[in-house]
Write a protein that holds these residues in place. Structure first.
Motif, mmCIF file in Angstrom:
data_model
loop_
_atom_site.group_PDB
_atom_site.id
_atom_site.type_symbol
_atom_site.label_atom_id
_atom_site.label_comp_id
_atom_site.label_asym_id
_atom_site.label_seq_id
_atom_site.Cartn_x
_atom_site.Cartn_y
_atom_site.Cartn_z
ATOM 1 N N ILE A 7 0.857 -1.185 0.000
ATOM 2 C CA ILE A 7 0.000 0.000 0.000
ATOM 3 C C ILE A 7 0.896 1.240 0.000
ATOM 4 C CG2 ILE A 7 -1.921 1.191 1.128
ATOM 5 C CD1 ILE A 7 -2.541 -1.484 2.543
ATOM 6 N N GLY A 8 0.869 1.963 -1.116
ATOM 7 C CA GLY A 8 1.725 3.143 -1.282
ATOM 8 C C GLY A 8 2.729 2.926 -2.392
ATOM 9 N N ILE A 30 -0.724 -0.723 -4.623
ATOM 10 C CA ILE A 30 -1.874 0.188 -4.734
ATOM 11 C C ILE A 30 -1.438 1.550 -4.205
ATOM 12 C CG2 ILE A 30 -4.290 0.610 -4.104
ATOM 13 C CD1 ILE A 30 -4.464 -2.373 -3.347
ATOM 14 N N ILE A 43 16.139 16.789 -6.053
ATOM 15 C CA ILE A 43 16.700 15.904 -5.023
ATOM 16 C C ILE A 43 18.170 15.731 -5.386
ATOM 17 C CG2 ILE A 43 16.610 13.577 -4.037
ATOM 18 C CD1 ILE A 43 13.670 13.579 -5.111
ATOM 19 N N ASN A 45 20.455 14.530 -2.760
ATOM 20 C CA ASN A 45 21.152 13.748 -1.742
ATOM 21 C C ASN A 45 20.847 12.259 -1.858
ATOM 22 O OD1 ASN A 45 18.517 13.855 -0.945
ATOM 23 N ND2 ASN A 45 18.890 14.736 1.076
ATOM 24 N N VAL A 78 -6.775 3.105 -0.687
ATOM 25 C CA VAL A 78 -7.084 2.028 0.262
ATOM 26 C C VAL A 78 -7.878 2.616 1.426
ATOM 27 C CG1 VAL A 78 -6.083 0.353 1.870
ATOM 28 C CG2 VAL A 78 -5.097 0.644 -0.415
ATOM 29 N N THR A 105 2.624 4.058 3.414
ATOM 30 C CA THR A 105 1.761 5.168 3.000
ATOM 31 C C THR A 105 2.304 6.536 3.404
ATOM 32 O OG1 THR A 105 0.470 4.854 4.983
ATOM 33 C CG2 THR A 105 -0.368 3.824 2.995
ATOM 34 N N THR A 221 -7.546 10.795 3.235
ATOM 35 C CA THR A 221 -7.530 9.338 3.006
ATOM 36 C C THR A 221 -6.992 8.639 4.242
ATOM 37 O OG1 THR A 221 -5.382 9.646 1.998
ATOM 38 C CG2 THR A 221 -7.230 9.416 0.499
ATOM 39 N N ALA A 256 7.144 0.241 6.171
ATOM 40 C CA ALA A 256 8.419 0.812 5.746
ATOM 41 C C ALA A 256 8.258 2.275 5.359
ATOM 42 C CB ALA A 256 8.951 0.024 4.546
ATOM 43 N N VAL A 266 14.481 9.758 1.340
ATOM 44 C CA VAL A 266 14.305 8.730 0.309
ATOM 45 C C VAL A 266 15.217 7.521 0.559
ATOM 46 C CG1 VAL A 266 14.488 8.251 -2.164
ATOM 47 C CG2 VAL A 266 13.670 10.468 -1.400
ATOM 48 N N ALA A 267 16.484 7.798 0.893
ATOM 49 C CA ALA A 267 17.441 6.695 1.062
ATOM 50 C C ALA A 267 16.966 5.731 2.149
ATOM 51 C CB ALA A 267 18.810 7.254 1.403
ATOM 52 N N ALA A 269 13.792 5.342 3.191
ATOM 53 C CA ALA A 269 12.559 4.683 2.723
ATOM 54 C C ALA A 269 12.899 3.510 1.792
ATOM 55 C CB ALA A 269 11.673 5.700 2.007
HETATM 56 C C1 LIG Z 1 8.646 18.923 -0.572
HETATM 57 C C2 LIG Z 1 9.461 17.730 -0.154
HETATM 58 C C3 LIG Z 1 10.795 17.628 -0.549
HETATM 59 C C4 LIG Z 1 11.565 16.539 -0.175
HETATM 60 N N1 LIG Z 1 12.870 16.467 -0.574
HETATM 61 C C5 LIG Z 1 13.619 15.399 -0.257
HETATM 62 C C6 LIG Z 1 14.969 15.290 -0.729
HETATM 63 O O1 LIG Z 1 15.480 16.170 -1.410
HETATM 64 N N2 LIG Z 1 15.660 14.176 -0.379
HETATM 65 C C7 LIG Z 1 15.135 13.177 0.386
HETATM 66 O O2 LIG Z 1 15.816 12.180 0.630
HETATM 67 N N3 LIG Z 1 13.866 13.267 0.863
HETATM 68 C C8 LIG Z 1 13.103 14.343 0.553
HETATM 69 N N4 LIG Z 1 11.807 14.440 1.039
HETATM 70 C C9 LIG Z 1 11.299 13.366 1.911
HETATM 71 C C10 LIG Z 1 10.834 12.171 1.076
HETATM 72 O O3 LIG Z 1 9.920 12.632 0.108
HETATM 73 C C11 LIG Z 1 10.210 11.079 1.941
HETATM 74 O O4 LIG Z 1 11.078 10.739 2.997
HETATM 75 C C12 LIG Z 1 9.910 9.849 1.109
HETATM 76 O O5 LIG Z 1 9.135 10.170 -0.021
HETATM 77 C C13 LIG Z 1 9.206 8.793 1.950
HETATM 78 O O6 LIG Z 1 8.818 7.735 1.157
HETATM 79 P P1 LIG Z 1 7.554 6.811 1.556
HETATM 80 O O7 LIG Z 1 7.468 5.795 0.449
HETATM 81 O O8 LIG Z 1 7.679 6.349 2.945
HETATM 82 O O9 LIG Z 1 6.295 7.787 1.535
HETATM 83 P P2 LIG Z 1 5.691 8.715 0.339
HETATM 84 O O10 LIG Z 1 6.759 9.066 -0.624
HETATM 85 O O11 LIG Z 1 4.989 9.800 1.040
HETATM 86 O O12 LIG Z 1 4.682 7.735 -0.382
HETATM 87 C C14 LIG Z 1 3.464 7.374 0.220
HETATM 88 C C15 LIG Z 1 2.602 6.631 -0.794
HETATM 89 O O13 LIG Z 1 1.453 6.104 -0.130
HETATM 90 C C16 LIG Z 1 0.280 6.444 -0.891
HETATM 91 N N5 LIG Z 1 -0.878 6.451 -0.002
HETATM 92 C C17 LIG Z 1 -1.062 7.102 1.176
HETATM 93 N N6 LIG Z 1 -2.261 6.791 1.718
HETATM 94 C C18 LIG Z 1 -2.844 5.930 0.836
HETATM 95 C C19 LIG Z 1 -4.102 5.238 0.830
HETATM 96 N N7 LIG Z 1 -4.983 5.361 1.826
HETATM 97 N N8 LIG Z 1 -4.375 4.442 -0.234
HETATM 98 C C20 LIG Z 1 -3.476 4.290 -1.263
HETATM 99 N N9 LIG Z 1 -2.277 4.922 -1.298
HETATM 100 C C21 LIG Z 1 -1.968 5.712 -0.248
HETATM 101 C C22 LIG Z 1 0.615 7.781 -1.527
HETATM 102 O O14 LIG Z 1 -0.246 8.043 -2.605
HETATM 103 C C23 LIG Z 1 2.074 7.493 -1.945
HETATM 104 O O15 LIG Z 1 2.070 6.732 -3.126
HETATM 105 C C24 LIG Z 1 11.010 15.521 0.658
HETATM 106 C C25 LIG Z 1 9.679 15.630 1.063
HETATM 107 C C26 LIG Z 1 8.909 16.714 0.684
HETATM 108 C C27 LIG Z 1 7.458 16.820 1.131
#
Ligand SMILES: Cc1cc2nc3c(=O)[nH]c(=O)nc-3n(C[C@H](O)[C@H](O)[C@H](O)COP(=O)(O)OP(=O)(O)OC[C@H]3O[C@@H](n4cnc5c(N)ncnc54)[C@H](O)[C@@H]3O)c2cc1C
Length: 299
Positions: A7-8, A30, A43, A45, A78, A105, A221, A256, A266-267, A269
């Protein structure tokens, strides 16, 4: 039935899916949208790119990579996850069966915006209809929210509550609404009203009032924490708690990325997604009686 539903579709989810599919699992991802990174212009880093890359470019390439390896991807929201003999992941449009689930998510970007909500948490304000609906047998409750997730929460209250109001707080309902037992109310909320340290109702900006026994918050959501609550996963009120291999306290469910807290990058995650995907592969193979790699994690 899928071996794994992720999910995500942010960095954590796509990384989990890539590791799991390469370990031989059938995988469905999803995702509602691209998540936090969608708004990141540059990005610089994250390893492997000499020049800065945009969040959208990074995610589009990761999604294409996952698809090439055999991951199925759908865009949907979801609304809940349940468990009987296997997991069932419910979305706005459908539901999917799975042997294991990865929650990735991210972190919620919208909080309940109503005055007094936080003050009455646990005193009539709830975030989980599955968990607390039973306490409102024969009572009047409101669900605050204006989308599919709110409607799903309101529907879960139907076997219990006498009156169910779906409060959009001044917004239009996003989608189609047709339910005789749920009353759609678009009045703009001014504040939660309490009495003897418990929820007593809602006051509206037009001066009107509604007496209530309970209020369920389902704005936007379902967040990772909302889904975690429904499954009874250990959490600290903000993030999901996992072991070193990203396993939650419920066998077969892994988490995760940002939804587990720590360094929101990102790294991290991607790394946690890799561990979750591998842990899910071991879980699925062991549950089938197949030989699975024994993974050793610290923490
Ligand atoms: C403006 C901004 C700039 C950033 N710049 C950097 C950077 O330069 N370098 C860096 O390392 N990090 C950066 N970050 C942080 C980075 O984006 C996050 O740490 C990273 O994206 C986390 O990944 P994730 O997969 O855990 O969550 P996310 O990337 O937030 O992904 C979450 C996913 O879950 C989905 N989702 C959520 N709820 C539901 C639901 N109910 N049903 C279905 N899908 C759902 C969303 O649609 C998405 O697909 C930045 C963040 C922001 C906001």
């Amino acid at each position: 039935m899928y071996d794994l539903v992720v999910i995500g579709k942010g960095p954590a989810g796509l990384s989990a899916a890539i590791y799991a599919v390469r370990a031989g699992l059938s995988v469905l991802v999803i995702g509602r949208d691209y998540g936090a990174l969608e708004k990141a212009d540059k990005i610089e880093n994250y390893l492997g790119f000499e020049q800065p890359i945009s969040g959208l470019e990074l995610l589009a390439a990761s999604e294409a990579q996952a698809k090439r390896l055999g991951v199925e991807l759908i865009v949907d929201e979801v609304t809940g996850v349940s468990w009987m003999e296997h997991f069932e992941v419910h979305t706005s449009k459908s539901s999917f069966e799975a042997v294991s689930v990865v929650l990735s998510t991210g972190i919620p970007r919208r909080k309940a915006s109503v005055k007094g909500i936080t003050e009455y948490e646990g005193k009539g304000v709830s975030y989980c209809a599955t968990c607390d609906g039973f306490f409102y047998r024969g009572k009047s409750v409101a669900v605050i929210g204006s989308g599919d997730y709110a409607l799903k929460e309101a529907s879960e209250l139907k076997p219990f509550a006498a009156n169910i109001y779906l409060m959009t707080n001044g917004r239009d309902f996003e989608g189609t609404f047709a339910d005789e037992k749920i009353i759609l109310d678009k009045r703009k909320i001014a504040a939660v009203r309490g009495e003897d340290d418990r929820v007593a109702g809602l006051d509206f900006e037009d001066g009107s009032k509604l007496d209530l026994d309970g209020i369920f918050v389902a704005e936007g959501t379902a967040s990772a924490l909302d889904l975690a609550l429904k499954l009874g996963l250990d959490n600290d009120g903000k993030v999901i708690l996992t072991d070193g291999g990203q396993a939650t306290n419920l066998p077969g469910v892994f988490a995760a990325g940002d939804c587990t807290g720590g360094l929101l990058q990102v790294a991290v995650a991607v790394g946690e997604g890799a561990k979750a995907g591998m842990s899910a592969a071991t879980f699925v193979k062991e549950s089938r009686g197949e030989k699975a790699p024994k993974l050793q994690w610290g923490g």
